[in-house]
Motif scaffolding. Structure first.
Motif, mmCIF file in Angstrom:
data_model
loop_
_atom_site.group_PDB
_atom_site.id
_atom_site.type_symbol
_atom_site.label_atom_id
_atom_site.label_comp_id
_atom_site.label_asym_id
_atom_site.label_seq_id
_atom_site.Cartn_x
_atom_site.Cartn_y
_atom_site.Cartn_z
ATOM 1 N N ARG A 319 0.813 -1.226 0.000
ATOM 2 C CA ARG A 319 0.000 0.000 0.000
ATOM 3 C C ARG A 319 0.837 1.264 0.000
ATOM 4 O O ARG A 319 0.349 2.340 -0.294
ATOM 5 C CB ARG A 319 -0.889 0.042 1.243
ATOM 6 C CG ARG A 319 -2.011 -0.935 1.124
ATOM 7 C CD ARG A 319 -3.038 -0.581 2.139
ATOM 8 N NE ARG A 319 -3.985 -1.674 2.243
ATOM 9 C CZ ARG A 319 -5.110 -1.573 2.893
ATOM 10 N NH1 ARG A 319 -5.420 -0.456 3.495
ATOM 11 N NH2 ARG A 319 -5.930 -2.585 2.952
ATOM 12 N N SER A 320 2.094 1.131 0.383
ATOM 13 C CA SER A 320 2.970 2.302 0.355
ATOM 14 C C SER A 320 3.532 2.561 -1.030
ATOM 15 O O SER A 320 4.259 3.522 -1.217
ATOM 16 C CB SER A 320 4.128 2.099 1.339
ATOM 17 O OG SER A 320 3.642 1.887 2.631
ATOM 18 N N PHE A 321 3.221 1.673 -1.985
ATOM 19 C CA PHE A 321 3.784 1.807 -3.328
ATOM 20 C C PHE A 321 2.666 2.074 -4.325
ATOM 21 O O PHE A 321 2.254 1.180 -5.060
ATOM 22 C CB PHE A 321 4.538 0.533 -3.720
ATOM 23 C CG PHE A 321 5.608 0.133 -2.749
ATOM 24 C CD1 PHE A 321 6.401 1.093 -2.120
ATOM 25 C CD2 PHE A 321 5.836 -1.194 -2.451
ATOM 26 C CE1 PHE A 321 7.391 0.727 -1.228
ATOM 27 C CE2 PHE A 321 6.828 -1.568 -1.557
ATOM 28 C CZ PHE A 321 7.606 -0.612 -0.944
ATOM 29 N N PRO A 322 2.165 3.307 -4.370
ATOM 30 C CA PRO A 322 1.038 3.571 -5.264
ATOM 31 C C PRO A 322 1.383 3.343 -6.733
ATOM 32 O O PRO A 322 0.511 2.994 -7.522
ATOM 33 C CB PRO A 322 0.708 5.044 -4.983
ATOM 34 C CG PRO A 322 1.920 5.599 -4.326
ATOM 35 C CD PRO A 322 2.568 4.474 -3.601
ATOM 36 N N PRO A 329 -3.517 6.957 -3.469
ATOM 37 C CA PRO A 329 -4.352 6.682 -2.310
ATOM 38 C C PRO A 329 -5.732 7.303 -2.486
ATOM 39 O O PRO A 329 -5.931 8.470 -2.199
ATOM 40 C CB PRO A 329 -3.579 7.294 -1.142
ATOM 41 C CG PRO A 329 -2.647 8.272 -1.756
ATOM 42 C CD PRO A 329 -2.394 7.843 -3.161
ATOM 43 N N GLU A 333 -8.737 3.963 0.059
ATOM 44 C CA GLU A 333 -7.427 3.671 0.618
ATOM 45 C C GLU A 333 -7.073 4.612 1.760
ATOM 46 O O GLU A 333 -6.253 4.288 2.591
ATOM 47 C CB GLU A 333 -6.350 3.811 -0.470
ATOM 48 C CG GLU A 333 -6.370 2.720 -1.506
ATOM 49 C CD GLU A 333 -5.970 1.390 -0.914
ATOM 50 O OE1 GLU A 333 -4.805 1.247 -0.544
ATOM 51 O OE2 GLU A 333 -6.833 0.505 -0.804
ATOM 52 N N ALA A 334 -7.686 5.803 1.713
ATOM 53 C CA ALA A 334 -7.273 6.819 2.675
ATOM 54 C C ALA A 334 -7.579 6.393 4.112
ATOM 55 O O ALA A 334 -6.886 6.774 5.031
ATOM 56 C CB ALA A 334 -7.969 8.141 2.379
ATOM 57 N N VAL C 79 7.015 5.995 -2.762
ATOM 58 C CA VAL C 79 6.851 6.140 -1.312
ATOM 59 C C VAL C 79 6.590 7.612 -0.988
ATOM 60 O O VAL C 79 7.037 8.515 -1.716
ATOM 61 C CB VAL C 79 8.105 5.621 -0.588
ATOM 62 C CG1 VAL C 79 8.070 5.947 0.896
ATOM 63 C CG2 VAL C 79 8.246 4.127 -0.791
ATOM 64 N N PRO C 343 -1.702 6.494 10.247
ATOM 65 C CA PRO C 343 -0.688 6.921 9.288
ATOM 66 C C PRO C 343 -1.373 7.560 8.081
ATOM 67 O O PRO C 343 -2.472 7.167 7.696
ATOM 68 C CB PRO C 343 0.005 5.612 8.904
ATOM 69 C CG PRO C 343 -0.923 4.529 9.298
ATOM 70 C CD PRO C 343 -1.766 5.061 10.402
ATOM 71 N N PRO C 345 -2.350 8.141 4.398
ATOM 72 C CA PRO C 345 -2.612 7.023 3.493
ATOM 73 C C PRO C 345 -1.422 6.600 2.651
ATOM 74 O O PRO C 345 -1.232 5.439 2.391
ATOM 75 C CB PRO C 345 -3.754 7.541 2.616
ATOM 76 C CG PRO C 345 -3.890 8.990 2.929
ATOM 77 C CD PRO C 345 -3.316 9.215 4.262
ATOM 78 N N SER C 346 -0.610 7.544 2.271
ATOM 79 C CA SER C 346 0.445 7.170 1.329
ATOM 80 C C SER C 346 1.699 6.672 2.030
ATOM 81 O O SER C 346 2.621 6.229 1.379
ATOM 82 C CB SER C 346 0.804 8.383 0.481
ATOM 83 O OG SER C 346 1.109 9.467 1.326
ATOM 84 N N VAL C 347 1.747 6.764 3.360
ATOM 85 C CA VAL C 347 2.951 6.291 4.048
ATOM 86 C C VAL C 347 3.003 4.760 3.988
ATOM 87 O O VAL C 347 2.073 4.112 4.400
ATOM 88 C CB VAL C 347 2.964 6.768 5.516
ATOM 89 C CG1 VAL C 347 4.115 6.102 6.261
ATOM 90 C CG2 VAL C 347 3.118 8.258 5.571
#
Lengths: 347, 347, 347
Positions: A319-322, A329, A333-334, C79, C343, C345-347
Motif C-alpha cells: 500500500r505504500s507503493f502507489p 491513495p 485507501e485513505a 513512497v 498513518p 494514506p500514502s505512508v
C-alpha cells in the motif's frame, strides 16, 4: 475461476465481494488440499489427492482425512460459513496431517492419533491467527500449519511415544559444500519438485500432477507458478546453493507459493505485480537457508515459513507503493487499514 | 469472589465492570503473588508467601519484596489505579525476583540488586505489553515476566558478576530416554508439583499449600486448577514423556495456569469452556518440550511461555466460535475488537 | 535543529507537525547516514561518510551508495515524499550495504551485487514495518535493517557464492571469562567505540568523528549520546562484562542509540525523560549478551536488535506513565492509539 479464488482468499481476514461457495461437505473437503495453492476448486483438490496417492496412498489418505477433520471441526465450532465452504478451514489441517505422516511415520497408530488431535487444535490456531492478523488486513496463509507443525516437530523428541527415531535431529548449522553447477536434468527435476515439496514429496511426477491440477483451475495461476519455480531455481543458482539442494526442490517451493500469492491471489495479476511477485519469490528463496539455520539448533524444519514471512512483508508493504498498484491513495485507501478491513464479526 | 477476580483481570487490557479494589498498600502487595493464579485476594497472597517460606524463607522474602517493589514503582510512575490496587502490577515482579533467587542464588548481593533492578524494569515492560496487546483485547498474563526473566537468564553467562556457575547451560536438545510408566506416588506428587512449579518449587507440600490458597479464594478456581493438573499429567503420560519429568511437575504447571485462565477468568466457567480450557491445557503440555528445545541452544528456560502462548491463541480464537460461548455475534460483538475494547486512557 | 529532527522522525509512522524537507536528491541521500543517529542533516551525513572513509574508503562508498540506492528505490516505487526527503528511506539501506561490506568482504563482486539487491528489498521491508508498527504508533527504527541483515548473515553459509569463509560461525554460547577490571585507556576507547560500533567500526577516532557530526547537528543530541555511552560503560562494568568486550564498544553501542531515541527524538528532552532514557540504555546494555546468545547457535549477529527491542518497549510503555511525561491523559491522549495515530494514506 481465478478471479473467484481471489475473492475467496481475500475474504480470508478482509472484506471483499461475496465469494462463490462450494455446496456439499464432500466438495468443501476437497477444496482443502486445493487451497494450499490458493484454489477453491474441488476438482483441483481431487487431482492433488491423486498426486499424493501416486507417491503413497497413505499420504493421500492423511491429506484428505486432515482436510475433512479440520473442516468438520470448524463446522462444529460454528466458524463463519464462507470460510468453511471455500476450503479455508481445510488446508492447514491437510498439511498438518500430511506433515506428521511424513516426519513421524505414516504407519504408526500414535501418528494417526496425533494427526487427528493436531487437526482439531489447528482449527483453534487458525481462528486465532485470523483474528490477530486481521488488524493489518493480512491473510492467515499457512501460518497456523507452520506454528503447529513446527511446535510438534520440535517437541517430538521429548515424547517417547511420538518420536520414531532414537536421537534428536538438532544440530548446529554448517556451511554448505558440494558442487553448484546445475545439469539439465537437475533443472527439469527442480522445476517440478519445487511444486511437489509444498506437500513434502520429492518425486518429480507428483509435482507435474500438482501443476496440472493448478492449470485445471486457472491457466494464469499455472503460468505464475511456473514463473515462481523458475525464479526459485535461478536465485538459488545465482547465490551459489548446492546443486543437490536445488534439484530436490527444497530451495524453491516457497518461491512458487509467494509468486502465486502476490500475483493473482492477493494482488491483481498485472505485469507490475508479476515483477513484484518474482522479487518476492527471490527473497523467499534467499530466506530459506536462514529459516533452516535458525531452527536447526532446536531440531526444527523450515516448512513454509519463508513463504509466510515474505508474503506478509510484501503484502503489508504494497500500500505504500502507489506506482505499483497503479492508483494513488483514493478515498477507500485513505482510511487506515483497521477501518476498511474490519473482519466480519463471526470470522 | 471468583466473579470479582474475573472482573479484575478483565480490566487488564479490556473494559468491563468496575473491579473491586483492595484498599491499603500492604494488602495490594499481597495481591501480587495471588495474581499469579489470577486471584485478587490478599489472604490468598499471604498463604502463597507462607508456602514459599516453607520451602525457604528467602524465597518468600524475594517473592513478597518483588511484589512490593513492582507495585511501588507502578505507583510512583502513575500507572492507572485499578491496576495497582488489584495486584496486577505486582505479580510479574514477584515472579521475576523469585526466579532470579532460584536460578542465580538467593544469598548473593548481586542477585538482590539485580532483582531490584528487574522489578523496576518489568514495570516498564508490563506497561508496554499491556499497550501492545490492547489492540487485540488480550491480557498481558505473565508475558512481561517471561520476557525479562528469559532475557536475563540467557544474558547472565555473559556477565561475570551475575553468573554463579563456571559454564553456560546452553546445549543442543536431545531425545528423551528413561521409563514412561507412572507409579501411584509419581501421580500424587505430580498433581501438587504441577502447582508448585509455577513458583519454581519442586516440593509437593508447597503445591498443596498453594492449592489451599486457591481454594480459599474460590472453590471453582480450585476445582479448575485440579482439573488442569490432571489433564497435564494425562497428556504428558499419553504422549510418552519420561515419568521423572512428569513427577517433578515440569511438564504440567502450564496446564494448571491455562485451565484457570480459560475457565473462570477470561471466559465464564461453563461446561463448554471447561472442555475448551482442558483442550488448551493439553496443548500447553505438548508445547512445553517445544519451548524448552527452542531455548536450550541459547541456555534459556521455558518459564511460563507455553501457558502464555497457548492462552493468547485460545483467547484470540474464541470469538470465532459462537457455539462455544453460547451466543451469536450480537451488536456488541459486531464491532471490531479495537472499538469495543479501547483501553482506558490511563492504562 | 534538534527539534526539527524530532518532527521528522515523529513523522515516521505517526502524525505530527509538517517536517522540514531537505531539497535535492544529493542532500537527501546524505541525510540517510545521518538518520542512523536520528538526524535529518546532510552536513552530519557528510561527516559520517568521511568518518567511514577514515577507516576504509570502501566503507564510505558502500554506506553512501546504499543510502542512494534505498532512497532511489523508494522514489521509484512512489513512497510518500516526506519520508524520502528526510532520509528516512536511506538509513536502513545504508546500514545494510555497510554490514554486508564488513561481514562478507568489501572487495568481492558478489558482495556488491548482494548489497544492491539488499537495498532494494529493504525498501519493501521498511514499508511493511512502517505499516505493521503503525497500529501502535511506533517508529520503524532500524528494525528493517536488523531483519534483512540478520536473515542474510544467517543464510549466507548456505550459499557458496556469498560466504567468504570455509565454515559456519554457528556455536553454542559460552560463559565469558577474562578480567573485568577497566583501565583508564579502556574507558576512553569504549566511550568513542560505543558510537563507532553503530557503523561496525572499532577505531576510536571514527567514533570521535561520528560524535562530532552529531554535535554539528545538535548540541543536545551530542550530550545525550555522551550520557548514553557512559551509561553503557557503567552498566556493563557493574554487571561484570569482560573489560575487552567493553573496550571494543560491542557492549555499549545500543545504549547510545536508546538514549538518543528516548531523550529528544521520540520523547521531549527533559530531566525526567533523560532518566528514563538512561534506564533504557542500561536495559539495552544488559540485553545485548542475551540477543547474542539467542542468535549464536544459528550463526547470527546482535546488530541493533537490543536497541530496537528496548526502544519499542520503552516507547510503548510511556503513555501509561503520566508522571513521566508530565501530563495527565488529556483529550488527545484519551483516544485509543489507532485513532490518533492513523498513518497518512500514502505512508
Amino acid at each position: 475461476m481465478w478471479g473467484c479464488e481471489r475473492d475467496v482468499r481475500r475474504s480470508d481476514g478482509a472484506g471483499g465481494r461475496r465469494p462463490r461457495r462450494v455446496p456439499g461437505f464432500g466438495p468443501q473437503v476437497l477444496c482443502g488440499p486445493a487451497q494450499v495453492m490458493f484454489l477453491a476448486n474441488p476438482w483441483t483438490g481431487a487431482v492433488f489427492c491423486l498426486a499424493l496417492c501416486t507417491a503413497d496412498w497413505r499420504y493421500g489418505a492423511y491429506g484428505l482425512g486432515g482436510a475433512a477433520l479440520g473442516t468438520g471441526t470448524a463446522r462444529l465450532l460454528g466458524v463463519a460459513r464462507d470460510r468453511v465452504e471455500t476450503g479455508l478451514e481445510g488446508f492447514n489441517s491437510c498439511l498438518v496431517a500430511l506433515c506428521f505422516a511424513v516426519l513421524l511415520g505414516a504407519d504408526r497408530l500414535s501418528t494417526v492419533l496425533l494427526a487427528a488431535a493436531g487437526c482439531v487444535v489447528v482449527t483453534v490456531v487458525t481462528a486465532a491467527v485470523v483474528r490477530l492478523l486481521g488488524v493489518w488486513d493480512l491473510p492467515s496463509l499457512t501460518l497456523p500449519y507452520c506454528l503447529l507443525a513446527g511446535a510438534v516437530t520440535v517437541a517430538a523428541p521429548g515424547f517417547r511415544r511420538i518420536w520414531p527415531h532414537g536421537h534428536s535431529l538438532a544440530a548446529l548449522p554448517r556451511a554448505v559444500s558440494g558442487p553448484t553447477a546445475l545439469r539439465p536434468g537437475d533443472v527439469g527435476g527442480a522445476f517440478f519438485r519445487n511444486v511437489s515439496q509444498v506437500f513434502f514429496q520429492d518425486r518429480w511426477y507428483v509435482g507435474a500432477l500438482l501443476l496440472a491440477g493448478v492449470f485445471l483451475a486457472s491457466r494464469v495461476a499455472g503460468l505464475v507458478a511456473c514463473c515462481g519455480s523458475v525464479t526459485g531455481i535461478l536465485t538459488a543458482w545465482a547465490l551459489g546453493a548446492p546443486a543437490a539442494r536445488i534439484a530436490d526442490g527444497t530451495m524453491g517451493y516457497n518461491a512458487v507459493l509467494v509468486a502465486l500469492a502476490l500475483c493473482g491471489v492477493f494482488l491483481e495479476a498485472t505485469p507490475a505485480t508479476l515483477l513484484y511477485a518474482l522479487l518476492g519469490a527471490a527473497t523467499a528463496t534467499a530466506l530459506t537457508p536462514a529459516v533452516a539455520a535458525l531452527l536447526a539448533p532446536s531440531g526444527g524444519h523450515a516448512f513454509t515459513w519463508p513463504f509466510v514471512l515474505t508474503t506478509f512483508g510484501f503484502l503489508a508493504a504494497v500500500r505504500s507503493f502507489p506506482r505499483l498498484t497503479g492508483r494513488g491513495p483514493g478515498p477507500g485507501e485513505a482510511a487506515p487499514p483497521w477501518q476498511v478491513t474490519a473482519p466480519t464479526p463471526s470470522v
